[in-house]
Write a protein that holds these residues in place. Structure first.
Motif, PDB file in Angstrom:
ATOM      1  N   ASP A  65       0.818  -1.235   0.000  1.00 35.16           N
ATOM      2  CA  ASP A  65       0.000   0.000   0.000  1.00 35.16           C
ATOM      3  C   ASP A  65       0.841   1.271   0.000  1.00 35.16           C
ATOM      4  N   ASP A  66       1.895   1.275  -0.824  1.00 32.35           N
ATOM      5  CA  ASP A  66       2.737   2.474  -0.897  1.00 32.35           C
ATOM      6  C   ASP A  66       2.583   3.219  -2.228  1.00 32.35           C
ATOM      7  N   GLY A  67       1.538   2.867  -2.981  1.00 30.89           N
ATOM      8  CA  GLY A  67       1.254   3.596  -4.215  1.00 30.89           C
ATOM      9  C   GLY A  67       1.936   3.061  -5.452  1.00 30.89           C
ATOM     10  N   ASP A  68       2.423   1.842  -5.405  1.00 28.91           N
ATOM     11  CA  ASP A  68       3.107   1.287  -6.576  1.00 28.91           C
ATOM     12  C   ASP A  68       2.109   0.931  -7.671  1.00 28.91           C
ATOM     13  N   ASN A  69       2.540   1.073  -8.905  1.00 30.79           N
ATOM     14  CA  ASN A  69       1.754   0.641 -10.064  1.00 30.79           C
ATOM     15  C   ASN A  69       2.696   0.514 -11.254  1.00 30.79           C
ATOM     16  N   SER A  70       2.179   0.084 -12.386  1.00 34.50           N
ATOM     17  CA  SER A  70       3.033  -0.165 -13.546  1.00 34.50           C
ATOM     18  C   SER A  70       3.702   1.103 -14.059  1.00 34.50           C
ATOM     19  N   GLU A  71       3.043   2.254 -13.899  1.00 36.80           N
ATOM     20  CA  GLU A  71       3.623   3.508 -14.373  1.00 36.80           C
ATOM     21  C   GLU A  71       4.829   3.905 -13.515  1.00 36.80           C
ATOM     22  N   VAL A  72       4.704   3.731 -12.193  1.00 33.01           N
ATOM     23  CA  VAL A  72       5.826   4.019 -11.286  1.00 33.01           C
ATOM     24  C   VAL A  72       6.979   3.066 -11.577  1.00 33.01           C
ATOM     25  N   PHE A  73       6.655   1.798 -11.808  1.00 30.04           N
ATOM     26  CA  PHE A  73       7.662   0.789 -12.126  1.00 30.04           C
ATOM     27  C   PHE A  73       8.403   1.170 -13.407  1.00 30.04           C
ATOM     28  N   TYR A  74       7.662   1.562 -14.426  1.00 31.95           N
ATOM     29  CA  TYR A  74       8.259   1.973 -15.698  1.00 31.95           C
ATOM     30  C   TYR A  74       9.218   3.148 -15.492  1.00 31.95           C
ATOM     31  N   LYS A  75       8.785   4.118 -14.710  1.00 30.64           N
ATOM     32  CA  LYS A  75       9.625   5.298 -14.461  1.00 30.64           C
ATOM     33  C   LYS A  75      10.910   4.913 -13.727  1.00 30.64           C
ATOM     34  N   ASP A  76      10.814   4.010 -12.758  1.00 34.46           N
ATOM     35  CA  ASP A  76      12.014   3.550 -12.041  1.00 34.46           C
ATOM     36  C   ASP A  76      13.014   2.917 -12.999  1.00 34.46           C
ATOM     37  N   MET A  77      12.517   2.118 -13.938  1.00 38.98           N
ATOM     38  CA  MET A  77      13.403   1.472 -14.908  1.00 38.98           C
ATOM     39  C   MET A  77      14.081   2.491 -15.812  1.00 38.98           C
ATOM     40  N   MET A  78      13.304   3.454 -16.274  1.00 42.51           N
ATOM     41  CA  MET A  78      13.867   4.461 -17.162  1.00 42.51           C
ATOM     42  C   MET A  78      14.868   5.350 -16.427  1.00 42.51           C
ATOM     43  N   ASP A  79      14.571   5.661 -15.167  1.00 41.81           N
ATOM     44  CA  ASP A  79      15.482   6.503 -14.381  1.00 41.81           C
ATOM     45  C   ASP A  79      16.807   5.792 -14.101  1.00 41.81           C
ATOM     46  N   THR A  80      16.735   4.542 -13.619  1.00 43.91           N
ATOM     47  CA  THR A  80      17.973   3.814 -13.326  1.00 43.91           C
ATOM     48  C   THR A  80      18.728   3.455 -14.599  1.00 43.91           C
ATOM     49  N   GLY A  81      18.002   3.291 -15.699  1.00 41.08           N
ATOM     50  CA  GLY A  81      18.636   2.982 -16.979  1.00 41.08           C
ATOM     51  C   GLY A  81      19.419   4.146 -17.544  1.00 41.08           C
ATOM     52  N   ALA A  82      19.226   5.330 -16.974  1.00 47.07           N
ATOM     53  CA  ALA A  82      20.006   6.535 -17.321  1.00 47.07           C
ATOM     54  C   ALA A  82      19.966   6.864 -18.809  1.00 47.07           C
ATOM     55  N   GLY A  83      18.778   6.714 -19.408  1.00 45.80           N
ATOM     56  CA  GLY A  83      18.602   7.091 -20.805  1.00 45.80           C
ATOM     57  C   GLY A  83      18.949   6.012 -21.806  1.00 45.80           C
ATOM     58  N   LEU A  84      19.389   4.833 -21.337  1.00 48.31           N
ATOM     59  CA  LEU A  84      19.850   3.788 -22.252  1.00 48.31           C
ATOM     60  C   LEU A  84      18.981   2.529 -22.228  1.00 48.31           C
ATOM     61  N   ALA A  85      17.937   2.513 -21.398  1.00 44.41           N
ATOM     62  CA  ALA A  85      17.015   1.377 -21.398  1.00 44.41           C
ATOM     63  C   ALA A  85      16.036   1.540 -22.554  1.00 44.41           C
ATOM     64  N   ASP A  86      15.644   0.439 -23.178  1.00 46.74           N
ATOM     65  CA  ASP A  86      14.701   0.473 -24.293  1.00 46.74           C
ATOM     66  C   ASP A  86      13.295   0.749 -23.755  1.00 46.74           C
ATOM     67  N   PRO A  87      12.680   1.886 -24.110  1.00 43.10           N
ATOM     68  CA  PRO A  87      11.358   2.233 -23.560  1.00 43.10           C
ATOM     69  C   PRO A  87      10.294   1.185 -23.847  1.00 43.10           C
ATOM     70  N   ASN A  88      10.340   0.590 -25.022  1.00 41.05           N
ATOM     71  CA  ASN A  88       9.341  -0.417 -25.377  1.00 41.05           C
ATOM     72  C   ASN A  88       9.463  -1.660 -24.515  1.00 41.05           C
ATOM     73  N   LEU A  89      10.695  -2.145 -24.337  1.00 44.54           N
ATOM     74  CA  LEU A  89      10.908  -3.336 -23.507  1.00 44.54           C
ATOM     75  C   LEU A  89      10.562  -3.058 -22.049  1.00 44.54           C
ATOM     76  N   CYS A  90      10.900  -1.861 -21.577  1.00 41.46           N
ATOM     77  CA  CYS A  90      10.572  -1.496 -20.186  1.00 41.46           C
ATOM     78  C   CYS A  90       9.060  -1.407 -19.982  1.00 41.46           C
ATOM     79  N   ARG A  91       8.353  -0.875 -20.960  1.00 38.78           N
ATOM     80  CA  ARG A  91       6.896  -0.778 -20.858  1.00 38.78           C
ATOM     81  C   ARG A  91       6.276  -2.167 -20.777  1.00 38.78           C
TER      82      ARG A  91
END
Length: 540
Positions: A65-91
């Motif tokens: 119950d801390d507000g997690d959802n797929s959109e937050v998860f996606y953002k975490d991946m993109m942030d830690t990926g530092a601009g080099l993670a594939d947006p489609n695969l992360c989605r």
């Protein structure tokens, strides 16, 4: 050469390979699916290694119950990926992770729970508590359950085989692979192949990888024409050096404020921390950032440990001393029970004695470039799991490696089955010849030297001089006839060339001579085999 015939060959028996085999056979039960496992199925590979206090698999259920959802998860991946993670695969990973984990639960995987409710933990790079665990055996438990289901479906398993290379027909399509069982060569003919062989930690002197992780999957895919991406990014972190066990030090152990000393008894962390940053601050950050990464100030701890060793102030084992004897046994059992018990069984009581730790290679972020269904761009060849690249970028959230195996193991297995079903018959190859020379004493020395030079120059701290030293070493032995040595040299070349090309620091890639992140380098490095056989690097 003995020949085995099948429709689909899965190379690898970890979480990704097991999921791919399960999904392929489930979708198309009429197809003959074979898994080729280097070692015993369910006991080999990195997935089955219990090497930490907790091993997680991420899915944004929001059980805490801390507000997690797929959109937050996606953002975490993109942030830690530092601009080099594939947006489609992360989605895809963010959107499908809960469904894949629900399927594992339905099959019988029992995640840690409290009062009948599954609990989730917050790991490195995650802004929410997202990781489900089975203690430190999460990967092993997933494979155990999938192994049982695979057996029910009728997937055949060939154990103790080392797949050495792919076979392509005259039409350029992958149509199987050549492997070795003992001294006997085996050709497994197939309509399609899924590579799920994991990473390559064993090419480095210090690592927490089983013997099978030597990067064979990357090498065979590269030779077949597949492209590799983000090869300069892999995870390195602190682990136990003495006693001699494979076990990483993370999470609560750093909150206990251990005393770190070199072989001369000197506390050294403070001299690596810039003005205004306290060692205690760095340790708190380290509790939430296991792998070395330039994205947090926890990096100073990893750099300190590594430099103390490389500059001659480390212990004989290659590490430094880690001392939590100021912490009571009760606190250790409460905060880090698995770590305490594993070390106690190995002969070290953390409440009474110090241990030795050092920096080890753990996990790779880069690998074979795939599309959303695990297709490599080489007809007949798919890939899943740690052997692939793109979804993780320059760094990744802790717990994402396991969910990657399930989401893309699922997709690669189904896509491979659909492809194999569309082919009426396999390409007929009359004669399979494979030149394999035995390892000589000189080859063994080359492998040992390569492990040392790769660890020194390709892990925590990189610079032009060290990377060029690696390439000179490789050039001096290039062309060795043994394929194991060839693979070791090829992998060193791929990593060194990518690291040399990237003149900045980002994620797990730290260039001492280019310590800052450069926005102009928000580009991915793609590697493919040139017509002359050498690695060709391009920016994507």
């Amino acid at each position: 050469m003995e020949k085995i015939d099948c429709d689909i060959l899965i190379v690898g028996g970890g979480a990704a390979g097991s999921r791919a085999a399960y999904e392929a056979k489930k979708l198309c039960p009429e197809l003959k699916v074979i898994m080729a496992v280097r070692g015993g199925f369910g006991s080999s590979g990195s997935t089955n290694l219990m090497a930490s206090e907790s091993l997680g698999i991420n899915a944004p259920f929001n059980f805490m119950d801390d507000g997690d959802n797929s959109e937050v998860f996606y953002k975490d991946m993109m942030d830690t990926g530092a601009g080099l993670a594939d947006p489609n695969l992360c989605r895809i990973l963010a959107n499908e992770s809960c469904k894949r984990v629900e399927e594992l639960i339905a099959l019988g995987v029992k995640f840690d729970s409290r009062d009948g409710k599954i609990i989730q933990r917050k790991l490195s790079g995650c802004t929410k508590a997202r990781s489900l665990t089975c203690g430190g055996s999460t990967g092993r438990e997933i494979v155990r359950v999938l192994k049982r289901e695979i057996k029910k479906l009728g997937v055949e398993v060939v154990e103790d085989i080392r797949i050495l290379d792919l076979v392509k027909g005259d039409n350029g399509k992958v149509c199987g692979a050549v492997g070795l069982i003992g001294e006997k060569f085996i050709y497994i003919q197939a309509k399609a192949v899924v590579i799920a062989t994991g990473g390559a930690g064993r090419i480095f002197k210090y690592n927490v990888n089983p013997l099978s992780l030597e990067g064979d999957g990357w090498c065979m895919a590269y030779r077949a024409g597949a492209r590799l991406i983000n090869m300069e990014f892999f995870q390195i972190g602190p682990a136990v050096f003495k006693p001699n066990i494979m076990f990483i030090i993370h999470s609560h152990m750093w909150r206990l404020k251990p005393r770190l000393t070199n072989v001369y008894g000197e506390e050294f962390l403070n001299k690596y921390c810039p003005l205004g940053i306290e060692p205690s601050e760095v340790m708190v950050l380290k509790a939430m950032s296991y792998p070395f990464s330039v994205r947090t100030d926890a990096k100073y701890l990893d750099i300190a440990i590594f430099k103390e060793f490389t500059e001659g102030r480390g212990t004989d084992t290659g590490g430094v001393y880690f001392d939590v004897t100021h912490v009571s046994q009760e606190t250790l059992l409460d905060k880090a029970p698995i770590t305490y018990q594993i070390l106690k069984q190995a002969g070290a009581d953390l409440a009474k004695e110090r241990i030795e730790i050092g920096m080890v290679v753990q996990n790779f972020n880069g690998g074979i470039l795939i599309d959303s269904n695990g297709y490599t761009g080489v007809e007949g060849l798919f890939a899943a799991g740690e052997v692939t690249g793109g979804v993780h970028g320059a760094d990744r959230p802790g717990g994402n490696n396991l969910i990657d195996t399930q989401v893309f193991g699922y997709r690669a297995g189904r896509a491979c089955a659909e492809y194999a079903s569309s082919i009426e018959r396999k390409p007929q190859i009359e004669d399979i010849s494979f030149n394999f020379s035995t390892i000589t004493k000189e080859d063994e020395l080359i492998i040992k030297k390569s492990e040392e030079i790769y660890y020194k120059n390709l892990t925590v701290i990189r610079n032009r001089l060290g990377l060029e030293d690696v390439l000179r070493f490789i050039d001096s032995y290039w062309g060795r006839p043994n394929i194991v040595v060839q693979n070791r040299l090829l992998l060193g070349s791929l990593i060194a060339r990518a690291a040399l090309m990237r003149e900045e620091s980002r994620g797990t890639h730290y260039r001492e001579d280019f310590p800052k992140t450069n926005p102009l380098w928000t580009k991915r490095i793609l590697i493919l085999k040139s017509e002359k056989g050498y690695p060709s690097l391009e920016l994507l």
